[in-house]
Write a protein that holds these residues in place. Structure first.
Motif, PDB file in Angstrom:
ATOM      1  N   VAL A 214      48.525  19.736  -4.081  1.00 42.18           N
ATOM      2  CA  VAL A 214      47.213  20.082  -3.515  1.00 42.18           C
ATOM      3  C   VAL A 214      47.004  21.594  -3.574  1.00 42.18           C
ATOM      4  O   VAL A 214      45.928  22.072  -3.959  1.00 42.18           O
ATOM      5  CB  VAL A 214      47.083  19.561  -2.077  1.00 42.18           C
ATOM      6  CG1 VAL A 214      45.748  20.014  -1.469  1.00 42.18           C
ATOM      7  CG2 VAL A 214      47.186  18.041  -2.037  1.00 42.18           C
ATOM      8  N   TRP A 215      48.024  22.368  -3.195  1.00 38.58           N
ATOM      9  CA  TRP A 215      47.905  23.817  -3.251  1.00 38.58           C
ATOM     10  C   TRP A 215      47.669  24.304  -4.675  1.00 38.58           C
ATOM     11  O   TRP A 215      46.834  25.192  -4.916  1.00 38.58           O
ATOM     12  CB  TRP A 215      49.157  24.472  -2.671  1.00 38.58           C
ATOM     13  CG  TRP A 215      49.234  25.948  -2.908  1.00 38.58           C
ATOM     14  CD1 TRP A 215      50.168  26.632  -3.620  1.00 38.58           C
ATOM     15  CD2 TRP A 215      48.316  26.946  -2.440  1.00 38.58           C
ATOM     16  NE1 TRP A 215      49.908  27.980  -3.633  1.00 38.58           N
ATOM     17  CE2 TRP A 215      48.771  28.203  -2.907  1.00 38.58           C
ATOM     18  CE3 TRP A 215      47.155  26.899  -1.671  1.00 38.58           C
ATOM     19  CZ2 TRP A 215      48.102  29.388  -2.623  1.00 38.58           C
ATOM     20  CZ3 TRP A 215      46.499  28.090  -1.398  1.00 38.58           C
ATOM     21  CH2 TRP A 215      46.962  29.319  -1.866  1.00 38.58           C
ATOM     22  N   GLN A 216      48.356  23.708  -5.635  1.00 41.61           N
ATOM     23  CA  GLN A 216      48.169  24.091  -7.041  1.00 41.61           C
ATOM     24  C   GLN A 216      46.758  23.753  -7.511  1.00 41.61           C
ATOM     25  O   GLN A 216      46.141  24.519  -8.263  1.00 41.61           O
ATOM     26  CB  GLN A 216      49.215  23.387  -7.913  1.00 41.61           C
ATOM     27  CG  GLN A 216      50.625  23.931  -7.701  1.00 41.61           C
ATOM     28  CD  GLN A 216      51.708  22.981  -8.159  1.00 41.61           C
ATOM     29  OE1 GLN A 216      51.428  21.891  -8.684  1.00 41.61           O
ATOM     30  NE2 GLN A 216      52.969  23.368  -7.963  1.00 41.61           N
ATOM     31  N   GLN A 217      46.217  22.634  -7.029  1.00 43.59           N
ATOM     32  CA  GLN A 217      44.843  22.268  -7.373  1.00 43.59           C
ATOM     33  C   GLN A 217      43.855  23.286  -6.802  1.00 43.59           C
ATOM     34  O   GLN A 217      42.888  23.677  -7.469  1.00 43.59           O
ATOM     35  CB  GLN A 217      44.516  20.866  -6.841  1.00 43.59           C
ATOM     36  CG  GLN A 217      45.245  19.731  -7.534  1.00 43.59           C
ATOM     37  CD  GLN A 217      44.974  18.396  -6.849  1.00 43.59           C
ATOM     38  OE1 GLN A 217      44.765  18.327  -5.632  1.00 43.59           O
ATOM     39  NE2 GLN A 217      44.973  17.327  -7.623  1.00 43.59           N
ATOM     40  N   VAL A 218      44.110  23.707  -5.570  1.00 43.27           N
ATOM     41  CA  VAL A 218      43.242  24.705  -4.928  1.00 43.27           C
ATOM     42  C   VAL A 218      43.286  26.011  -5.704  1.00 43.27           C
ATOM     43  O   VAL A 218      42.239  26.618  -6.020  1.00 43.27           O
ATOM     44  CB  VAL A 218      43.663  24.913  -3.455  1.00 43.27           C
ATOM     45  CG1 VAL A 218      42.966  26.134  -2.863  1.00 43.27           C
ATOM     46  CG2 VAL A 218      43.338  23.673  -2.633  1.00 43.27           C
ATOM     47  N   ARG A 219      44.479  26.484  -6.005  1.00 43.49           N
ATOM     48  CA  ARG A 219      44.617  27.752  -6.720  1.00 43.49           C
ATOM     49  C   ARG A 219      43.965  27.688  -8.097  1.00 43.49           C
ATOM     50  O   ARG A 219      43.323  28.647  -8.539  1.00 43.49           O
ATOM     51  CB  ARG A 219      46.093  28.109  -6.868  1.00 43.49           C
ATOM     52  CG  ARG A 219      46.759  28.529  -5.585  1.00 43.49           C
ATOM     53  CD  ARG A 219      48.056  29.247  -5.834  1.00 43.49           C
ATOM     54  NE  ARG A 219      47.828  30.537  -6.491  1.00 43.49           N
ATOM     55  CZ  ARG A 219      48.802  31.359  -6.894  1.00 43.49           C
ATOM     56  NH1 ARG A 219      50.060  31.025  -6.720  1.00 43.49           N
ATOM     57  NH2 ARG A 219      48.525  32.500  -7.466  1.00 43.49           N
ATOM     58  N   ALA A 220      44.130  26.547  -8.770  1.00 48.49           N
ATOM     59  CA  ALA A 220      43.552  26.398 -10.113  1.00 48.49           C
ATOM     60  C   ALA A 220      42.026  26.410 -10.047  1.00 48.49           C
ATOM     61  O   ALA A 220      41.366  27.035 -10.890  1.00 48.49           O
ATOM     62  CB  ALA A 220      44.061  25.117 -10.754  1.00 48.49           C
TER      63      ALA A 220
ATOM     64  N   GLU B 264      40.174  27.828  -7.741  1.00 52.74           N
ATOM     65  CA  GLU B 264      39.750  29.187  -7.402  1.00 52.74           C
ATOM     66  C   GLU B 264      39.847  30.097  -8.622  1.00 52.74           C
ATOM     67  O   GLU B 264      38.937  30.886  -8.900  1.00 52.74           O
ATOM     68  CB  GLU B 264      40.612  29.732  -6.267  1.00 52.74           C
ATOM     69  CG  GLU B 264      40.130  31.064  -5.715  1.00 52.74           C
ATOM     70  CD  GLU B 264      40.814  31.466  -4.434  1.00 52.74           C
ATOM     71  OE1 GLU B 264      40.368  32.446  -3.814  1.00 52.74           O
ATOM     72  OE2 GLU B 264      41.797  30.801  -4.038  1.00 52.74           O
ATOM     73  N   ALA B 265      40.924  29.976  -9.384  1.00 55.03           N
ATOM     74  CA  ALA B 265      41.094  30.799 -10.581  1.00 55.03           C
ATOM     75  C   ALA B 265      40.036  30.483 -11.630  1.00 55.03           C
ATOM     76  O   ALA B 265      39.640  31.358 -12.410  1.00 55.03           O
ATOM     77  CB  ALA B 265      42.493  30.595 -11.158  1.00 55.03           C
TER      78      ALA B 265
ATOM     79  N   ARG C 232      35.148  26.427 -15.032  1.00 55.26           N
ATOM     80  CA  ARG C 232      35.128  27.806 -15.550  1.00 55.26           C
ATOM     81  C   ARG C 232      33.832  28.092 -16.299  1.00 55.26           C
ATOM     82  O   ARG C 232      33.205  29.147 -16.111  1.00 55.26           O
ATOM     83  CB  ARG C 232      36.341  28.034 -16.452  1.00 55.26           C
ATOM     84  CG  ARG C 232      36.521  29.488 -16.902  1.00 55.26           C
ATOM     85  CD  ARG C 232      37.842  29.655 -17.647  1.00 55.26           C
ATOM     86  NE  ARG C 232      38.992  29.388 -16.773  1.00 55.26           N
ATOM     87  CZ  ARG C 232      39.794  28.326 -16.886  1.00 55.26           C
ATOM     88  NH1 ARG C 232      39.578  27.422 -17.834  1.00 55.26           N
ATOM     89  NH2 ARG C 232      40.794  28.166 -16.054  1.00 55.26           N
ATOM     90  N   ALA C 233      33.405  27.159 -17.141  1.00 58.18           N
ATOM     91  CA  ALA C 233      32.185  27.362 -17.922  1.00 58.18           C
ATOM     92  C   ALA C 233      30.962  27.445 -17.012  1.00 58.18           C
ATOM     93  O   ALA C 233      30.075  28.283 -17.203  1.00 58.18           O
ATOM     94  CB  ALA C 233      32.024  26.239 -18.941  1.00 58.18           C
TER      95      ALA C 233
END
Length: 266
Positions: free
Chosen positions: A140-146, A148-149, A101-102
């Protein structure tokens, strides 16, 4: 070919399959660029070598290292800014989401890592596929979404079942870099050590070997030993140096020098 941008990669998702290699030397970087490999993962120090852009002017360059080699979020920022200044196109980051994020907040293109993350393998059970169960596929999907967010534009998706990768590719806006995760990835990523056949340890199942550099390196090493052995034997037997390897001067100069030396050392 014009140098690729992040926008180019995102626009070409699903339209053009990109090739990506981890290279460790300038010779490998030049060979990859000449061979048409568009994306290169490189040791960070290589970015500071001006010769990298001379041998691979159009390649999309990802410097990367394990998070524990770099440190905290502030360490990542201090690491990334000089690399960006010297021509890095994006940054691999296996660090915290706060770090992604940073970096993204500062306009630095970031690639995260999901699935089998070797530096974090203890959490998923070692060097094995991640996503073969419903629970781990959801992870894995949660890692991808995180990622991207947090602002990543891409993730390396490693050793994930191809069907899970395909389903994720249909639902994410990220650029997926597949290492052993199937053809649905937008780039296919291997290590040059495996491609060139110079990996002397276990070759991963997902890797494909295209040459046998290990055998060639062994042949060259045998030639080194043989040549150096003949050199040593020549010295020990008095055969080197021979007259053709020597330089000399006129006998008058030698005689004058000897007379001078005798007087100088009395």
């Amino acid at each position: 070919m014009a140098r690729l941008t992040v926008r180019d990669l995102l626009d070409q998702r699903g339209k053009h399959p990109f090739a990506m290699l981890r290279v460790e030397t300038l010779d490998e970087a030049e060979a990859a660029a000449r061979a048409g490999v568009e994306l290169l993962s490189v040791p960070p120090a290589m970015v500071f070598d001006r010769r990298l852009r001379e041998v691979a002017p159009d390649a999309f360059i990802f410097p990367g290292d394990n998070f524990y080699e770099i440190g905290t979020t502030d360490d990542f920022l201090h690491w990334a800014f000089p690399l960006y200044k010297h021509g890095a196109d994006a940054f691999y980051c296996s660090g915290a989401l706060a770090t992604i994020r940073a970096m993204a907040d500062h306009g630095l293109p970031v690639c995260g890592h999901v699935g089998l993350i070797p530096s974090k393998r203890t959490w998923t059970g070692g060097f094995k596929a991640v996503g073969k169960t419903l629970e781990t596929a959801q992870l894995v999907w949660q890692q991808v979404r995180a990622a991207e967010a947090a602002g990543a534009f891409a993730v390396e998706i490693e050793v994930v079942p191809q069907s899970i990768t395909k389903a994720i590719a249909e639902k994410t806006g990220l650029f997926l870099i597949s290492m052993g995760a199937g053809a649905a990835g937008h780039a296919q990523y291997l290590f040059s050590d495996d491609v060139l056949g110079q990996n002397r340890v276990r070759i991963p199942r997902h890797a494909k070997v295209y040459a046998d550099f290990a055998a060639e390196q062994d042949r060259l090493q045998a030639l080194r030993v043989e040549a150096m052995g003949r050199f040593a034997r020549d010295i020990h037997d008095g055969d080197y140096p021979a007259p053709q390897h020597l330089v000399d001067c006129d006998s008058e100069v030698v005689a004058a020098f000897r007379d001078w030396l005798d007087q100088a050392t009395r």
